[in-house]
Design an enzyme around this catalytic site. Structure first.
Site, PDB file in Angstrom:
ATOM      1  N   TYR A   1     -51.875 -46.867 -23.153  1.00  9.86           N
ATOM      2  CA  TYR A   1     -52.504 -46.477 -21.887  1.00  9.86           C
ATOM      3  C   TYR A   1     -52.120 -45.050 -21.516  1.00  9.86           C
ATOM      4  O   TYR A   1     -52.974 -44.235 -21.137  1.00  9.86           O
ATOM      5  CB  TYR A   1     -52.082 -47.452 -20.794  1.00  9.86           C
ATOM      6  CG  TYR A   1     -52.729 -47.200 -19.453  1.00  9.86           C
ATOM      7  CD1 TYR A   1     -54.046 -47.566 -19.217  1.00  9.86           C
ATOM      8  CD2 TYR A   1     -52.009 -46.617 -18.405  1.00  9.86           C
ATOM      9  CE1 TYR A   1     -54.646 -47.351 -17.969  1.00  9.86           C
ATOM     10  CE2 TYR A   1     -52.588 -46.399 -17.167  1.00  9.86           C
ATOM     11  CZ  TYR A   1     -53.905 -46.766 -16.960  1.00  9.86           C
ATOM     12  OH  TYR A   1     -54.488 -46.547 -15.733  1.00  9.86           O
TER      13      TYR A   1
ATOM     14  N   SER B   1     -53.883 -41.497 -13.671  1.00 12.71           N
ATOM     15  CA  SER B   1     -52.795 -42.426 -13.377  1.00 12.71           C
ATOM     16  C   SER B   1     -51.490 -41.654 -13.406  1.00 12.71           C
ATOM     17  O   SER B   1     -51.407 -40.556 -13.992  1.00 12.71           O
ATOM     18  CB  SER B   1     -52.764 -43.532 -14.439  1.00 12.71           C
ATOM     19  OG  SER B   1     -51.571 -44.280 -14.374  1.00 12.71           O
TER      20      SER B   1
END
Length: 228
Positions: free
Chosen positions: A144, A131
C-alpha cells in the site's frame, strides 16, 4: 456550474466529496466499476452522472471510455478510489502487489491521461487522495505504501508537466479516516475498530474543497490532515 469526475464515490472520502459538491449545485460524474454499481451510485446521488470502468484493469480504461461520453470540460478529477491489503514483504504475493499497484497507482495515471484534454480545456484541477502511508512506510504496509509513494511522485510529475496548461494538482495526505477501508484494516490488524478515534470523511472533503476553491494563481500542492 463546475463539473467534477470522482472515483471511489460509493463510500468514505469519495462519497463525502461527491455529496458536498452536489449539494452546492455542481455537476458530478461518478466513476463506477460496472453497470450495477453505476445504478447504485445514481440512486445514492440523485442527478449525478456515471462513467463505468474497472480501475483494477487500467489497461482496459481507454476501451471503456471510448464507448461512453464523458463531459467535454472537467473542472476537477478527484482520485479517491483505493484498495489495501496488509502483509509483510516476506508474505505478500505478486497477485497482491499487482492488484494494489493497478488500482492505487496505474489506474489514476491512466484515467488522468485519458481525461487530460478535458482538464486542459477547463484549466482544471487533479486531486489525489493519498495517505499518510504516502509519506512514511510502516511494517506490514509495504504494498500500500509503495503504491501511495508512487502516487505522490505521479502528482509531482504531473504538476510540472501541466503547469503551462493551467492544470493544478493537489495531493491530500489524510491520516486514518473512519471509512470502510479503515474498518477492513482494523480487521487485518486484529484490532477493535472505533470510528470516533479517526478523521471524519467530511473533514477530508473540506480540505479537498478548500484546494478546489482556491483563487487562480494560488496552489495547494500538498496537504496533510490528521485526527487530533
Amino acid at each position: 456550474m463546475a463539473t467534477h469526475v470522482i472515483t471511489g464515490a460509493g463510500s468514505g472520502i469519495g462519497a463525502a466529496v461527491a455529496r458536498r459538491l452536489a449539494e452546492r449545485g455542481d455537476e458530478v460524474w461518478l466513476w463506477a466499476r460496472d453497470a450495477a454499481r453505476a445504478r447504485e451510485l445514481e440512486k445514492q446521488f440523485p442527478g449525478a452522472r456515471t462513467l463505468v470502468g474497472d480501475l483494477g484493469e487500467p489497461e482496459r480504461l481507454s476501451w471503456a471510455l471510448g464507448h461512453q461520453s464523458p463531459p467535454d470540460r472537467i473542472d476537477s478529477l478527484v482520485h479517491s478510489a483505493g484498495v489495501v491489503d496488509l502483509g509483510g514483504v516476506g508474505e505478500l504475493t505478486p497477485k497482491i502487489w499487482l492488484a494494489t499497484l493497478a488500482t492505487n497507482l496505474v489506474a489514476p495515471a491512466e484515467l488522468t491521461r485519458l481525461l487530460l484534454p478535458q482538464l486542459r480545456a477547463a484549466r482544471g484541477h487533479v486531486v489525489f487522495i493519498n495517505s499518510g502511508a504516502g509519506l512514511h512506510a510502516y511494517p506490514q504496509w509495504g504494498a500500500y505504501a509503495a503504491s501511495k509513494h508512487g502516487l505522490r511522485a505521479l502528482a509531482d510529475a504531473l504538476r510540472g508537466e501541466e503547469a503551462k496548461a493551467g492544470v493544478r494538482v493537489t495531493t491530500v495526505h489524510p491520516g486514518r479516516t473512519a471509512t470502510p477501508m479503515q474498518e477492513k484494516v482494523h480487521r487485518q490488524e486484529g484490532k477493535t475498530y472505533d470510528p470516533e478515534r479517526w478523521l471524519a470523511p467530511d473533514a477530508v472533503a473540506t480540505t479537498v474543497l478548500t484546494a478546489l476553491d482556491l483563487p487562480r494563481g494560488n496552489d495547494i500542492t500538498d496537504l496533510t490532515v490528521r485526527p487530533s
